[in-house]
Write a protein that holds these residues in place. Structure first.
Motif, PDB file in Angstrom:
ATOM      1  N   ALA A 172       0.828  -1.206   0.000  1.00 49.41           N
ATOM      2  CA  ALA A 172       0.000   0.000   0.000  1.00 49.41           C
ATOM      3  C   ALA A 172       0.861   1.255   0.000  1.00 49.41           C
ATOM      4  O   ALA A 172       0.591   2.216  -0.741  1.00 49.41           O
ATOM      5  CB  ALA A 172      -0.924  -0.005   1.221  1.00 49.41           C
ATOM      6  N   ALA A 173       1.917   1.269   0.820  1.00 47.88           N
ATOM      7  CA  ALA A 173       2.789   2.453   0.900  1.00 47.88           C
ATOM      8  C   ALA A 173       3.494   2.707  -0.420  1.00 47.88           C
ATOM      9  O   ALA A 173       3.577   3.852  -0.890  1.00 47.88           O
ATOM     10  CB  ALA A 173       3.799   2.282   2.028  1.00 47.88           C
ATOM     11  N   LEU A 174       4.011   1.651  -1.047  1.00 47.59           N
ATOM     12  CA  LEU A 174       4.708   1.823  -2.321  1.00 47.59           C
ATOM     13  C   LEU A 174       3.741   2.297  -3.404  1.00 47.59           C
ATOM     14  O   LEU A 174       4.105   3.145  -4.235  1.00 47.59           O
ATOM     15  CB  LEU A 174       5.364   0.511  -2.737  1.00 47.59           C
ATOM     16  N   THR A 175       2.524   1.772  -3.406  1.00 48.93           N
ATOM     17  CA  THR A 175       1.525   2.203  -4.387  1.00 48.93           C
ATOM     18  C   THR A 175       1.225   3.687  -4.241  1.00 48.93           C
ATOM     19  O   THR A 175       1.123   4.425  -5.230  1.00 48.93           O
ATOM     20  CB  THR A 175       0.239   1.382  -4.233  1.00 48.93           C
ATOM     21  N   VAL A 176       1.105   4.158  -3.009  1.00 47.26           N
ATOM     22  CA  VAL A 176       0.836   5.574  -2.767  1.00 47.26           C
ATOM     23  C   VAL A 176       2.004   6.433  -3.234  1.00 47.26           C
ATOM     24  O   VAL A 176       1.820   7.446  -3.932  1.00 47.26           O
ATOM     25  CB  VAL A 176       0.554   5.821  -1.267  1.00 47.26           C
ATOM     26  N   VAL A 177       3.220   6.042  -2.890  1.00 52.49           N
ATOM     27  CA  VAL A 177       4.399   6.835  -3.250  1.00 52.49           C
ATOM     28  C   VAL A 177       4.538   6.935  -4.767  1.00 52.49           C
ATOM     29  O   VAL A 177       4.757   8.030  -5.323  1.00 52.49           O
ATOM     30  CB  VAL A 177       5.671   6.223  -2.632  1.00 52.49           C
ATOM     31  N   LEU A 178       4.403   5.820  -5.467  1.00 53.26           N
ATOM     32  CA  LEU A 178       4.560   5.834  -6.925  1.00 53.26           C
ATOM     33  C   LEU A 178       3.410   6.589  -7.590  1.00 53.26           C
ATOM     34  O   LEU A 178       3.620   7.280  -8.596  1.00 53.26           O
ATOM     35  CB  LEU A 178       4.623   4.407  -7.455  1.00 53.26           C
ATOM     36  N   THR A 179       2.208   6.463  -7.054  1.00 56.42           N
ATOM     37  CA  THR A 179       1.066   7.171  -7.638  1.00 56.42           C
ATOM     38  C   THR A 179       1.236   8.677  -7.507  1.00 56.42           C
ATOM     39  O   THR A 179       0.954   9.438  -8.451  1.00 56.42           O
ATOM     40  CB  THR A 179      -0.247   6.734  -6.965  1.00 56.42           C
ATOM     41  N   VAL A 180       1.701   9.140  -6.357  1.00 60.31           N
ATOM     42  CA  VAL A 180       1.858  10.574  -6.132  1.00 60.31           C
ATOM     43  C   VAL A 180       3.028  11.150  -6.927  1.00 60.31           C
ATOM     44  O   VAL A 180       2.943  12.262  -7.463  1.00 60.31           O
ATOM     45  CB  VAL A 180       2.040  10.853  -4.622  1.00 60.31           C
ATOM     46  N   THR A 181       4.121  10.402  -7.046  1.00 60.19           N
ATOM     47  CA  THR A 181       5.318  10.931  -7.709  1.00 60.19           C
ATOM     48  C   THR A 181       5.304  10.726  -9.220  1.00 60.19           C
ATOM     49  O   THR A 181       5.565  11.656  -9.986  1.00 60.19           O
ATOM     50  CB  THR A 181       6.579  10.271  -7.114  1.00 60.19           C
ATOM     51  N   VAL A 182       4.995   9.524  -9.657  1.00 62.07           N
ATOM     52  CA  VAL A 182       5.042   9.196 -11.086  1.00 62.07           C
ATOM     53  C   VAL A 182       3.667   9.297 -11.734  1.00 62.07           C
ATOM     54  O   VAL A 182       3.560   9.448 -12.953  1.00 62.07           O
ATOM     55  CB  VAL A 182       5.623   7.778 -11.281  1.00 62.07           C
ATOM     56  N   GLY A 183       2.618   9.252 -10.906  1.00 54.88           N
ATOM     57  CA  GLY A 183       1.258   9.194 -11.422  1.00 54.88           C
ATOM     58  C   GLY A 183       0.867  10.294 -12.387  1.00 54.88           C
ATOM     59  O   GLY A 183       0.336  10.006 -13.468  1.00 54.88           O
ATOM     60  N   PRO A 184       1.098  11.583 -12.065  1.00 56.84           N
ATOM     61  CA  PRO A 184       0.657  12.641 -12.987  1.00 56.84           C
ATOM     62  C   PRO A 184       1.227  12.499 -14.392  1.00 56.84           C
ATOM     63  O   PRO A 184       0.501  12.640 -15.386  1.00 56.84           O
ATOM     64  CB  PRO A 184       1.162  13.920 -12.301  1.00 56.84           C
ATOM     65  N   ALA A 185       2.519  12.211 -14.496  1.00 56.85           N
ATOM     66  CA  ALA A 185       3.139  12.066 -15.818  1.00 56.85           C
ATOM     67  C   ALA A 185       2.594  10.846 -16.547  1.00 56.85           C
ATOM     68  O   ALA A 185       2.322  10.893 -17.760  1.00 56.85           O
ATOM     69  CB  ALA A 185       4.652  11.972 -15.677  1.00 56.85           C
ATOM     70  N   LEU A 186       2.406   9.741 -15.823  1.00 60.91           N
ATOM     71  CA  LEU A 186       1.912   8.528 -16.469  1.00 60.91           C
ATOM     72  C   LEU A 186       0.451   8.668 -16.888  1.00 60.91           C
ATOM     73  O   LEU A 186       0.055   8.166 -17.942  1.00 60.91           O
ATOM     74  CB  LEU A 186       2.079   7.336 -15.522  1.00 60.91           C
ATOM     75  N   LEU A 187      -0.344   9.363 -16.101  1.00 54.59           N
ATOM     76  CA  LEU A 187      -1.728   9.616 -16.490  1.00 54.59           C
ATOM     77  C   LEU A 187      -1.804  10.405 -17.787  1.00 54.59           C
ATOM     78  O   LEU A 187      -2.598  10.092 -18.686  1.00 54.59           O
ATOM     79  CB  LEU A 187      -2.458  10.374 -15.381  1.00 54.59           C
ATOM     80  N   ARG A 188      -0.964  11.441 -17.903  1.00 55.58           N
ATOM     81  CA  ARG A 188      -0.948  12.228 -19.147  1.00 55.58           C
ATOM     82  C   ARG A 188      -0.517  11.368 -20.325  1.00 55.58           C
ATOM     83  O   ARG A 188      -1.092  11.457 -21.426  1.00 55.58           O
ATOM     84  CB  ARG A 188      -0.013  13.430 -18.985  1.00 55.58           C
ATOM     85  N   ALA A 189       0.489  10.520 -20.121  1.00 53.86           N
ATOM     86  CA  ALA A 189       0.967   9.672 -21.212  1.00 53.86           C
ATOM     87  C   ALA A 189      -0.097   8.664 -21.642  1.00 53.86           C
ATOM     88  O   ALA A 189      -0.308   8.444 -22.846  1.00 53.86           O
ATOM     89  CB  ALA A 189       2.237   8.945 -20.776  1.00 53.86           C
ATOM     90  N   LEU A 190      -0.784   8.068 -20.694  1.00 55.03           N
ATOM     91  CA  LEU A 190      -1.821   7.094 -21.024  1.00 55.03           C
ATOM     92  C   LEU A 190      -2.994   7.752 -21.752  1.00 55.03           C
ATOM     93  O   LEU A 190      -3.523   7.195 -22.721  1.00 55.03           O
ATOM     94  CB  LEU A 190      -2.313   6.404 -19.758  1.00 55.03           C
ATOM     95  N   ARG A 191      -3.377   8.923 -21.305  1.00 49.14           N
ATOM     96  CA  ARG A 191      -4.495   9.625 -21.957  1.00 49.14           C
ATOM     97  C   ARG A 191      -4.108  10.080 -23.355  1.00 49.14           C
ATOM     98  O   ARG A 191      -4.919  10.033 -24.281  1.00 49.14           O
ATOM     99  CB  ARG A 191      -4.940  10.805 -21.092  1.00 49.14           C
ATOM    100  N   ARG A 192      -2.874  10.524 -23.518  1.00 47.91           N
ATOM    101  CA  ARG A 192      -2.418  10.940 -24.848  1.00 47.91           C
ATOM    102  C   ARG A 192      -2.403   9.744 -25.798  1.00 47.91           C
ATOM    103  O   ARG A 192      -2.862   9.830 -26.947  1.00 47.91           O
ATOM    104  CB  ARG A 192      -1.026  11.566 -24.746  1.00 47.91           C
ATOM    105  N   ALA A 193      -1.901   8.609 -25.320  1.00 47.17           N
ATOM    106  CA  ALA A 193      -1.857   7.414 -26.156  1.00 47.17           C
ATOM    107  C   ALA A 193      -3.256   6.918 -26.497  1.00 47.17           C
ATOM    108  O   ALA A 193      -3.520   6.485 -27.625  1.00 47.17           O
ATOM    109  CB  ALA A 193      -1.070   6.317 -25.441  1.00 47.17           C
ATOM    110  N   THR A 194      -4.178   7.023 -25.543  1.00 45.74           N
ATOM    111  CA  THR A 194      -5.548   6.571 -25.787  1.00 45.74           C
ATOM    112  C   THR A 194      -6.242   7.447 -26.814  1.00 45.74           C
ATOM    113  O   THR A 194      -6.956   6.964 -27.701  1.00 45.74           O
ATOM    114  CB  THR A 194      -6.341   6.576 -24.468  1.00 45.74           C
ATOM    115  N   ARG A 195      -6.048   8.766 -26.721  1.00 51.87           N
ATOM    116  CA  ARG A 195      -6.674   9.667 -27.699  1.00 51.87           C
ATOM    117  C   ARG A 195      -6.116   9.435 -29.096  1.00 51.87           C
ATOM    118  O   ARG A 195      -6.861   9.408 -30.075  1.00 51.87           O
ATOM    119  CB  ARG A 195      -6.445  11.122 -27.284  1.00 51.87           C
ATOM    120  N   ARG A 196      -4.818   9.271 -29.200  1.00 50.89           N
ATOM    121  CA  ARG A 196      -4.213   9.079 -30.524  1.00 50.89           C
ATOM    122  C   ARG A 196      -4.597   7.733 -31.125  1.00 50.89           C
ATOM    123  O   ARG A 196      -4.724   7.611 -32.345  1.00 50.89           O
ATOM    124  CB  ARG A 196      -2.692   9.194 -30.408  1.00 50.89           C
ATOM    125  N   ALA A 197      -4.767   6.729 -30.264  1.00 49.67           N
ATOM    126  CA  ALA A 197      -5.144   5.418 -30.783  1.00 49.67           C
ATOM    127  C   ALA A 197      -6.584   5.406 -31.279  1.00 49.67           C
ATOM    128  O   ALA A 197      -6.918   4.673 -32.215  1.00 49.67           O
ATOM    129  CB  ALA A 197      -4.954   4.354 -29.701  1.00 49.67           C
TER     130      ALA A 197
END
Length: 294
Positions: free
Chosen positions: A256-281
């Protein structure tokens, strides 16, 4: 192109896997069987004869694997999983499977969980369930973790990832009493915090549900926290809670702790990348062919 009601602007939120009627039926069926498969020790009454076949349960419930494949088959047959969605599914499942051996479950160091949360959020519950199940299957083949527990892991991870796709604020539904241009989409820091909170709670839920898969098969003579066949529900429930606290609390807390840390730190960038890839696809865009008149 669909537009957001009342704005005339394109609705750019797309889903890779649509939940058609057959997919919904298959998902409900596998979930119902899964609840029975996990919860039979608590659901069976003292006079039930289910406990007499406890040693056969892992092999009987391995039939869950067939039902999980049925969910994917239903999605494919309804056209919800096209070539682009399959490609995205393959990339994310391979990435998740590669992340799992990094910690090998040591002290709950399992970075694949945060990827499942973010993927389910962006790509929806249908894609999320399929992704979670396929990722766990692929990681089991990669790590040699194939056994009677594998269908339970696939189902649990499918639920875990699907839950992220069911969180509020994903599709831009108007808020009650809001102006036409005020939408209920949750983005930015608030969304990241919501996903982090979900990941924290779901990590504990995953560990607790998986404990149910193995707990009934402990030797009741060697442990006071083992499942006692024929005991009242409240007694077995106390035993199960004690078992979770004694055996898996540390691993669940680390996950749970690792999931929270990675979501808060890496999450914003990965969310943007996933949404960009989904729109282009443009998963749901129909394929058309244009020709010239002779």
């Amino acid at each position: 192109m669909k537009t957001a009601p009342g704005t005339g602007r394109p609705d750019r939120q797309v889903r890779a896997v649509r939940l058609g009627p057959r997919s919904v039926v298959a998902l409900l069926l596998v979930s119902a069987v899964g609840v029975a498969a996990f919860g039979w020790p608590l659901l069976a009454g003292p006079s039930s004869q289910v406990s007499a076949h406890a040693q056969d349960a892992p092999w009987l419930f391995a039939g869950l694997l067939v039902l999980l494949v049925g969910v994917v088959t239903a999605a494919v047959s309804e056209g919800g999983v096209g070539p682009k969605a399959v490609a995205m599914l393959g990339v994310l499942a391979a990435t998740g499977a590669a992340l799992r051996p990094i910690g090998a479950g040591t002290a709950g160091i399992e970075p694949m969980f945060f990827l499942m949360v973010l993927s389910g959020r962006v790509l929806g519950p249908g894609f999320g369930f399929v992704l979670g199940s396929v990722t766990m299957f692929a990681s089991a083949l990669l790590t040699g973790g194939v056994g009677p527990w594998m269908p339970f892991q696939m189902l649990s991870m499918g639920w875990f990832t699907m839950g992220a796709g069911l969180l509020p604020g994903a599709m831009g539904v108007p808020l009650a009493g809001a102006k036409p241009r005020a939408w209920g989409r949750l983005r930015g820091r608030a969304e990241v915090l919501m996903l982090a909170a979900y990941g924290f709670l779901a990590a504990f839920a995953y560990g607790t549900v998986m404990n149910l898969a193995g707990w009934p098969f402990l030797d009741s003579l060697s442990s006071s926290v083992a499942f006692q066949a024929g005991a009242p529900l409240h007694e077995n429930l106390v035993r199960f809670l004690a078992y979770c606290l004694a055996t898996s609390l540390g691993w669940d807390l680390g996950r749970a702790a690792l999931t929270v840390v990675l979501t808060v730190t890496v999450g914003p960038a990965l969310l943007r990348a996933l949404r960009r890839a989904t729109r282009r696809a443009a998963f749901e865009a129909p394929v058309t062919f244009e020709g010239t008149e002779p």
